[in-house]
Design a protein around this motif. Structure first.
Motif, PDB file in Angstrom:
ATOM      1  N   ILE A  23       0.850  -1.205   0.000  1.00  0.00           N
ATOM      2  CA  ILE A  23       0.000   0.000   0.000  1.00  0.00           C
ATOM      3  C   ILE A  23       0.881   1.249   0.000  1.00  0.00           C
ATOM      4  CG2 ILE A  23      -1.552   1.363   1.471  1.00  0.00           C
ATOM      5  CD1 ILE A  23      -3.023  -1.211   2.171  1.00  0.00           C
ATOM      6  N   VAL A  30       2.056   6.465  -7.100  1.00  0.00           N
ATOM      7  CA  VAL A  30       0.918   7.127  -7.747  1.00  0.00           C
ATOM      8  C   VAL A  30       0.826   8.601  -7.333  1.00  0.00           C
ATOM      9  CG1 VAL A  30      -1.587   7.091  -8.096  1.00  0.00           C
ATOM     10  CG2 VAL A  30      -0.334   4.928  -7.868  1.00  0.00           C
TER      11      VAL A  30
ATOM     12  N   ALA C  51     -14.449   3.316  -3.947  1.00  0.00           N
ATOM     13  CA  ALA C  51     -14.232   2.231  -4.908  1.00  0.00           C
ATOM     14  C   ALA C  51     -14.641   0.899  -4.288  1.00  0.00           C
ATOM     15  CB  ALA C  51     -12.759   2.159  -5.302  1.00  0.00           C
ATOM     16  N   GLY C  54     -11.955  -2.482  -6.630  1.00  0.00           N
ATOM     17  CA  GLY C  54     -10.896  -1.787  -7.359  1.00  0.00           C
ATOM     18  C   GLY C  54     -11.408  -0.834  -8.422  1.00  0.00           C
TER      19      GLY C  54
ATOM     20  N   LEU F  19      -4.845   4.411  -7.538  1.00  0.00           N
ATOM     21  CA  LEU F  19      -4.521   3.983  -6.179  1.00  0.00           C
ATOM     22  C   LEU F  19      -5.507   2.908  -5.697  1.00  0.00           C
ATOM     23  CD1 LEU F  19      -2.359   4.950  -4.015  1.00  0.00           C
ATOM     24  CD2 LEU F  19      -4.367   5.796  -2.805  1.00  0.00           C
ATOM     25  N   ALA F  20      -6.786   3.126  -5.918  1.00  0.00           N
ATOM     26  CA  ALA F  20      -7.793   2.141  -5.485  1.00  0.00           C
ATOM     27  C   ALA F  20      -7.556   0.799  -6.183  1.00  0.00           C
ATOM     28  CB  ALA F  20      -9.200   2.660  -5.782  1.00  0.00           C
ATOM     29  N   ARG F  21      -7.178   0.851  -7.450  1.00  0.00           N
ATOM     30  CA  ARG F  21      -6.916  -0.381  -8.187  1.00  0.00           C
ATOM     31  C   ARG F  21      -5.752  -1.151  -7.559  1.00  0.00           C
ATOM     32  NH1 ARG F  21      -3.777  -2.547 -11.530  1.00  0.00           N
ATOM     33  NH2 ARG F  21      -2.369  -0.776 -11.692  1.00  0.00           N
ATOM     34  N   ARG F  22      -4.683  -0.424  -7.237  1.00  0.00           N
ATOM     35  CA  ARG F  22      -3.499  -1.091  -6.694  1.00  0.00           C
ATOM     36  C   ARG F  22      -3.708  -1.576  -5.255  1.00  0.00           C
ATOM     37  NH1 ARG F  22       2.177   1.407  -8.530  1.00  0.00           N
ATOM     38  NH2 ARG F  22       2.714  -0.066  -6.873  1.00  0.00           N
ATOM     39  N   ILE F  23      -4.403  -0.787  -4.442  1.00  0.00           N
ATOM     40  CA  ILE F  23      -4.667  -1.230  -3.063  1.00  0.00           C
ATOM     41  C   ILE F  23      -5.534  -2.492  -3.082  1.00  0.00           C
ATOM     42  CG2 ILE F  23      -5.980  -0.635  -0.976  1.00  0.00           C
ATOM     43  CD1 ILE F  23      -4.884   2.202  -1.201  1.00  0.00           C
ATOM     44  N   THR F  24      -6.543  -2.491  -3.917  1.00  0.00           N
ATOM     45  CA  THR F  24      -7.425  -3.663  -3.996  1.00  0.00           C
ATOM     46  C   THR F  24      -6.648  -4.892  -4.460  1.00  0.00           C
ATOM     47  OG1 THR F  24      -9.290  -2.208  -4.450  1.00  0.00           O
ATOM     48  CG2 THR F  24      -9.565  -4.535  -5.021  1.00  0.00           C
ATOM     49  N   GLU F  25      -5.804  -4.706  -5.453  1.00  0.00           N
ATOM     50  CA  GLU F  25      -4.962  -5.796  -5.951  1.00  0.00           C
ATOM     51  C   GLU F  25      -4.074  -6.356  -4.838  1.00  0.00           C
ATOM     52  OE1 GLU F  25      -2.855  -5.658 -10.127  1.00  0.00           O
ATOM     53  OE2 GLU F  25      -1.428  -4.923  -8.615  1.00  0.00           O
TER      54      GLU F  25
END
Lengths: 63, 63, 63, 63, 63, 63
Positions: A23, A30, C51, C54, F19-25
Motif C-alpha cells: 500500500i 501514484v 471504490a 478496485g 490507487l484504489a486499483r493497486r490497493i485492492t490488488e
C-alpha cells in the motif's frame, strides 16, 4: 498524511507487513510522496464485532 | 456501503446481534437497499479509553 | 456514546432524518439508553471518493 | 459533539487522563462549549497494527 | 502517530488553528513527543449530517 | 470487509482510480480475497482542515 485505516478480520503479522509495504509503495508511486509520509493502521475486528446483511460474522458459516 | 461504525462500551453478543439486525433493517427500508450491502462494525471501548467532560469513564461513578 | 458514524452515498435530508430516528430508537430499546446519549454522523461520499472491487463508483454503471 | 478520536500507541491511564483533561479544556476555551459536550476516544494500537514508511512499528527499532 | 480526528460543527480557521496548537502542545507535554509526530484532522459536519437523540441538528432549535 | 479509509489531501480522479486499483490488488493477492469484498473510501481534507506539528497545512509553506 495520507493516513490509511483498515477495518479487517485479524490477520497474521507477515500478511499485514506485506500489505503495508505494498500500500505504501502504491502511494509513493501514484501520488509521488515520500514513504515516511504514509501511515497505515490496522483495526482488527472478529466475527463478534462485525455484521453483514444484519447477521453477525460469528453466526454466518459462509463468511 | 453503507458502512456503519459504532463506538460504544462493551456489550454482550446478544445485544449486538439484535442491534445489527435492526440497524440493517432500517437501511433496507428507508434507503431501499439490499441487506448484503450494509456492514456494521462495533468498536468497543471501556472506561479507560473514553472521556466525557474531561473525565475518564473509569473515574466517573455516574457514567 | 454510543457514537454512530455512517459512510454512505449522499441521501436527502428526509431519508437521513428517518434513518437517524430509527437507529436511535434501536439503541434505546436494545441497550436501554437515554436517546440523548446517541449521536449519529453521516459521512457522505460520492462515486469519485469510493471504490469497490478496485473500480471507482463513478466508473461502474451497476453501482 | 465534538467527538475526538485518537489513534495512538498504548499509554498508561494517568497520561490519558491528563491528555483528555487538557484537550477538553482547549475545546471549552477556544470554542466556548460546555465540557459535557466533548467526548474523547482513545484507539490504542501497538507496533503489530501500525506501519510508517511501509515498515511495521514492531520491525523498526527507531520508532 | 498520534493521529487526532475531530468530528465537529464547522468552525472558522482562527479557532481551528488555535485548537490544533493547543492539542498538539498537550501531546508534546503529556506524552513527551516531538510536535511533528502529531497530526490533527477536522471533519466538519453541519446540522444536516448529524443527529442527537434521534433528531437532526438542523431540526433542533436548542442545538 | 476489508474497509479502507484514506485521509488525504484532495487528488484528481485519475490518481484515486489508480490507487484504489493497486490497493485492492494488494488485498486480493496478500489476503487471498475476492476483489468485490474490498471497499476504499477517500476522505479528502484541505490545508484548512489539517494540522501537523500544531501548524495548519494552509499556514505552512513547506507542506
Amino acid at each position: 498524511m495520507p493516513i490509511v485505516t483498515i477495518q479487517q478480520f485479524p490477520r497474521d503479522l507477515a500478511q499485514k507487513r506485506e500489505l503495508a509495504r505494498r500500500i505504501t509503495e502504491a502511494f509513493v508511486e501514484v501520488y509521488d510522496l515520500k514513504p515516511e509520509s504514509v501511515q497505515v493502521f490496522f483495526n482488527e475486528i472478529d466475527g463478534e464485532g462485525w455484521a453483514k446483511g444484519g447477521v453477525m460474522g460469528c453466526d454466518n458459516a459462509s463468511t
